[in-house]
Scaffold this motif. Structure first.
Motif, PDB file in Angstrom:
ATOM      1  N   MET A  71       1.790  -9.683   1.340  1.00  0.00           N
ATOM      2  CA  MET A  71       1.763  -8.491   1.083  1.00  0.00           C
ATOM      3  C   MET A  71       0.508  -7.947   1.306  1.00  0.00           C
ATOM      4  N   ALA A  72      -0.573  -8.868   0.802  1.00  0.00           N
ATOM      5  CA  ALA A  72      -1.861  -8.362   0.847  1.00  0.00           C
ATOM      6  C   ALA A  72      -2.350  -8.152   2.395  1.00  0.00           C
ATOM      7  N   ALA A  73      -1.694  -9.042   3.169  1.00  0.00           N
ATOM      8  CA  ALA A  73      -2.228  -9.054   4.516  1.00  0.00           C
ATOM      9  C   ALA A  73      -1.767  -7.568   5.179  1.00  0.00           C
ATOM     10  N   VAL A  74      -0.600  -7.132   4.863  1.00  0.00           N
ATOM     11  CA  VAL A  74      -0.261  -5.884   5.364  1.00  0.00           C
ATOM     12  C   VAL A  74      -1.018  -4.767   4.669  1.00  0.00           C
ATOM     13  N   LEU A  75      -1.267  -4.814   3.589  1.00  0.00           N
ATOM     14  CA  LEU A  75      -2.134  -3.914   2.949  1.00  0.00           C
ATOM     15  C   LEU A  75      -3.324  -3.699   3.541  1.00  0.00           C
ATOM     16  N   ARG A  76      -4.181  -4.860   3.980  1.00  0.00           N
ATOM     17  CA  ARG A  76      -5.467  -4.702   4.831  1.00  0.00           C
ATOM     18  C   ARG A  76      -5.365  -4.312   5.893  1.00  0.00           C
ATOM     19  N   ALA A  77      -4.113  -4.408   6.661  1.00  0.00           N
ATOM     20  CA  ALA A  77      -4.209  -3.812   7.836  1.00  0.00           C
ATOM     21  C   ALA A  77      -3.737  -2.595   7.800  1.00  0.00           C
ATOM     22  N   ASN A  78      -3.069  -2.004   6.936  1.00  0.00           N
ATOM     23  CA  ASN A  78      -2.694  -0.281   6.735  1.00  0.00           C
ATOM     24  C   ASN A  78      -3.915   0.179   6.257  1.00  0.00           C
ATOM     25  N   PHE A  79      -4.859  -0.301   5.192  1.00  0.00           N
ATOM     26  CA  PHE A  79      -5.909   0.323   4.783  1.00  0.00           C
ATOM     27  C   PHE A  79      -7.151  -0.615   4.619  1.00  0.00           C
ATOM     28  N   PRO A  80      -7.664  -0.681   5.991  1.00  0.00           N
ATOM     29  CA  PRO A  80      -9.033  -1.416   6.171  1.00  0.00           C
ATOM     30  C   PRO A  80     -10.120  -0.885   5.263  1.00  0.00           C
ATOM     31  N   GLY A  81     -10.113   0.353   4.701  1.00  0.00           N
ATOM     32  CA  GLY A  81     -10.972   0.910   4.192  1.00  0.00           C
ATOM     33  C   GLY A  81     -11.019   0.660   2.524  1.00  0.00           C
ATOM     34  N   ALA A  82      -9.980  -0.003   2.156  1.00  0.00           N
ATOM     35  CA  ALA A  82      -9.749  -0.484   0.718  1.00  0.00           C
ATOM     36  C   ALA A  82     -10.434  -1.821   0.626  1.00  0.00           C
ATOM     37  N   GLY A  83     -10.720  -2.324  -0.560  1.00  0.00           N
ATOM     38  CA  GLY A  83     -10.919  -3.620  -0.916  1.00  0.00           C
ATOM     39  C   GLY A  83      -9.844  -4.055  -1.189  1.00  0.00           C
ATOM     40  N   VAL A  84      -9.645  -5.394  -1.055  1.00  0.00           N
ATOM     41  CA  VAL A  84      -8.290  -6.035  -1.794  1.00  0.00           C
ATOM     42  C   VAL A  84      -8.797  -7.331  -2.361  1.00  0.00           C
ATOM     43  N   GLY A 100       0.877  -1.200  -0.097  1.00  0.00           N
ATOM     44  CA  GLY A 100      -0.041   0.071  -0.061  1.00  0.00           C
ATOM     45  C   GLY A 100       0.887   1.259   0.050  1.00  0.00           C
ATOM     46  N   LYS A 101       2.006   1.300  -0.554  1.00  0.00           N
ATOM     47  CA  LYS A 101       2.938   2.615  -0.496  1.00  0.00           C
ATOM     48  C   LYS A 101       2.164   3.655  -1.527  1.00  0.00           C
ATOM     49  N   ALA A 102       1.130   3.360  -2.225  1.00  0.00           N
ATOM     50  CA  ALA A 102       0.382   4.563  -3.000  1.00  0.00           C
ATOM     51  C   ALA A 102      -1.032   4.337  -2.937  1.00  0.00           C
ATOM     52  N   THR A 103      -1.434   3.287  -1.910  1.00  0.00           N
ATOM     53  CA  THR A 103      -2.854   3.211  -1.626  1.00  0.00           C
ATOM     54  C   THR A 103      -3.444   4.385  -0.832  1.00  0.00           C
ATOM     55  N   GLY A 104      -2.811   4.919   0.100  1.00  0.00           N
ATOM     56  CA  GLY A 104      -3.193   6.132   0.833  1.00  0.00           C
ATOM     57  C   GLY A 104      -3.286   7.342   0.184  1.00  0.00           C
ATOM     58  N   LEU A 105      -2.423   7.497  -0.900  1.00  0.00           N
ATOM     59  CA  LEU A 105      -2.516   8.830  -1.850  1.00  0.00           C
ATOM     60  C   LEU A 105      -3.571   8.475  -2.683  1.00  0.00           C
ATOM     61  N   LEU A 106      -3.795   7.237  -3.139  1.00  0.00           N
ATOM     62  CA  LEU A 106      -5.100   7.018  -4.059  1.00  0.00           C
ATOM     63  C   LEU A 106      -6.434   7.227  -3.363  1.00  0.00           C
ATOM     64  N   LEU A 107      -6.323   6.718  -2.034  1.00  0.00           N
ATOM     65  CA  LEU A 107      -7.575   7.035  -1.287  1.00  0.00           C
ATOM     66  C   LEU A 107      -7.845   8.302  -1.024  1.00  0.00           C
ATOM     67  N   GLY A 108      -6.941   9.112  -1.086  1.00  0.00           N
ATOM     68  CA  GLY A 108      -7.352  10.610  -1.056  1.00  0.00           C
ATOM     69  C   GLY A 108      -7.875  11.200  -2.328  1.00  0.00           C
ATOM     70  N   LEU A 109      -7.972  10.437  -3.316  1.00  0.00           N
ATOM     71  CA  LEU A 109      -9.110  10.853  -4.262  1.00  0.00           C
ATOM     72  C   LEU A 109     -10.461  10.987  -4.021  1.00  0.00           C
ATOM     73  N   GLY A 110     -10.764  10.410  -2.822  1.00  0.00           N
ATOM     74  CA  GLY A 110     -12.253  10.126  -2.498  1.00  0.00           C
ATOM     75  C   GLY A 110     -13.238   9.170  -3.098  1.00  0.00           C
ATOM     76  N   ALA A 111     -12.544   8.075  -3.553  1.00  0.00           N
ATOM     77  CA  ALA A 111     -13.585   7.070  -4.336  1.00  0.00           C
ATOM     78  C   ALA A 111     -13.234   5.839  -3.737  1.00  0.00           C
ATOM     79  N   PRO A 112     -14.286   4.950  -3.774  1.00  0.00           N
ATOM     80  CA  PRO A 112     -13.809   3.359  -3.509  1.00  0.00           C
ATOM     81  C   PRO A 112     -12.784   3.051  -4.344  1.00  0.00           C
ATOM     82  N   LEU A 113     -11.821   2.346  -3.580  1.00  0.00           N
ATOM     83  CA  LEU A 113     -10.756   1.622  -4.227  1.00  0.00           C
ATOM     84  C   LEU A 113     -10.908   0.132  -4.061  1.00  0.00           C
TER      85      LEU A 113
END
Length: 242
Positions: A68-81, A46-59
């Motif tokens: 890698m996906a496990a860390v991603l989910r922990a970092n950004f629980p609001g994103a669909g993985v 999720g090194k770019a995921t937070g930046l992209l979530l800043g667009l204000g759209a479902p991701l």
């Protein structure tokens, strides 16, 4: 890609630099409005995921490596993985407004990646590909590091800085392709720099004894240069529209 980075998922998440907010602003400028939805391919931790979530759209973040996906989910629980590859992912009916890829485009099938992205976009959608190039601010330090790495493994290719732009144009599937560049000069102390080097795929593909030789050599070089490196970190953003 699966397995290469998952072994060091936490280290990857800790030491890999993120991306400047300018990337998001340029994407918004190109879209003309926030996208209805975002798909990030090769999302990693999720090194770019937070930046992209800043667009204000479902991701939806596509990441095939479960560690890698496990860390991603922990970092950004609001994103669909979606734990799959871009090649096996199916776009929703009608397509998506933005497909983004951060430092992972080279892992996508070069024969199909552009057409696959084009087919998955809405008619007014945008493809955004961005990546870092790790140059060094000190030419002498850069020469010493390059000499060491090339001596140990001369087969590592060095892609041209404009390869993503040229690749998009050559694909013939985009009506408009634009490139933007950004610069930063982060300073990495020796422990952080050696950890960063362990997250790059050419390093990870080596046998353990070769990895140790690289780390020992880099450690000695950094000692000779005061114990740190200053990067000339160049971020390239390529935007393409159907």
């Amino acid at each position: 890609m699966t397995g290469i980075f998952g072994e060091v998922a936490s280290m990857y998440d800790d030491v890999r630099p993120g991306y400047p907010d300018d990337v998001r602003e340029k994407i918004l400028d190109r879209l003309g409005r926030p996208p209805a939805e975002v798909v990030e391919i090769g999302a990693g931790t999720g090194k770019a995921t937070g930046l992209l979530l800043g667009l204000g759209a479902p991701l939806t973040a596509i990441e095939p490596d479960p560690r890698m996906a496990a860390v991603l989910r922990a970092n950004f629980p609001g994103a669909g993985v979606a734990e799959t590859t871009f090649e096996n992912w199916t776009a929703p009916p009608g397509g998506v407004g933005l497909i983004a890829c951060a430092t992972a485009w080279h892992w996508m099938d070069p024969q199909t990646r552009h057409q696959r992205a084009r087919d998955a976009l809405r008619p007014d959608g945008v493809l955004a590909i961005f990546h870092h190039r790790y140059n060094y601010a000190d030419p002498a330090q850069s020469a010493a590091i390059d000499e060491l790495l090339m001596r140990i493994d001369p087969s590592v290719p060095d892609k041209d800085e404009r390869w993503v732009f040229d690749d998009a144009v050559a694909s013939g599937v985009w009506s408009d392709v634009a490139e933007h560049r950004f610069h930063d000069r982060p300073v990495f102390g020796k422990p952080r720099y050696l950890a960063l080097m362990q997250t790059f795929s050419p390093f990870r593909r080596h046998a353990p004894e070769i990895r140790q030789e690289i780390l020992d050599g880099l450690s000695a070089i950094l000692d000779d240069f005061g114990g740190s490196v200053t990067f000339d970190l160049r971020t390239t953003l390529v935007l393409a529209t159907p």
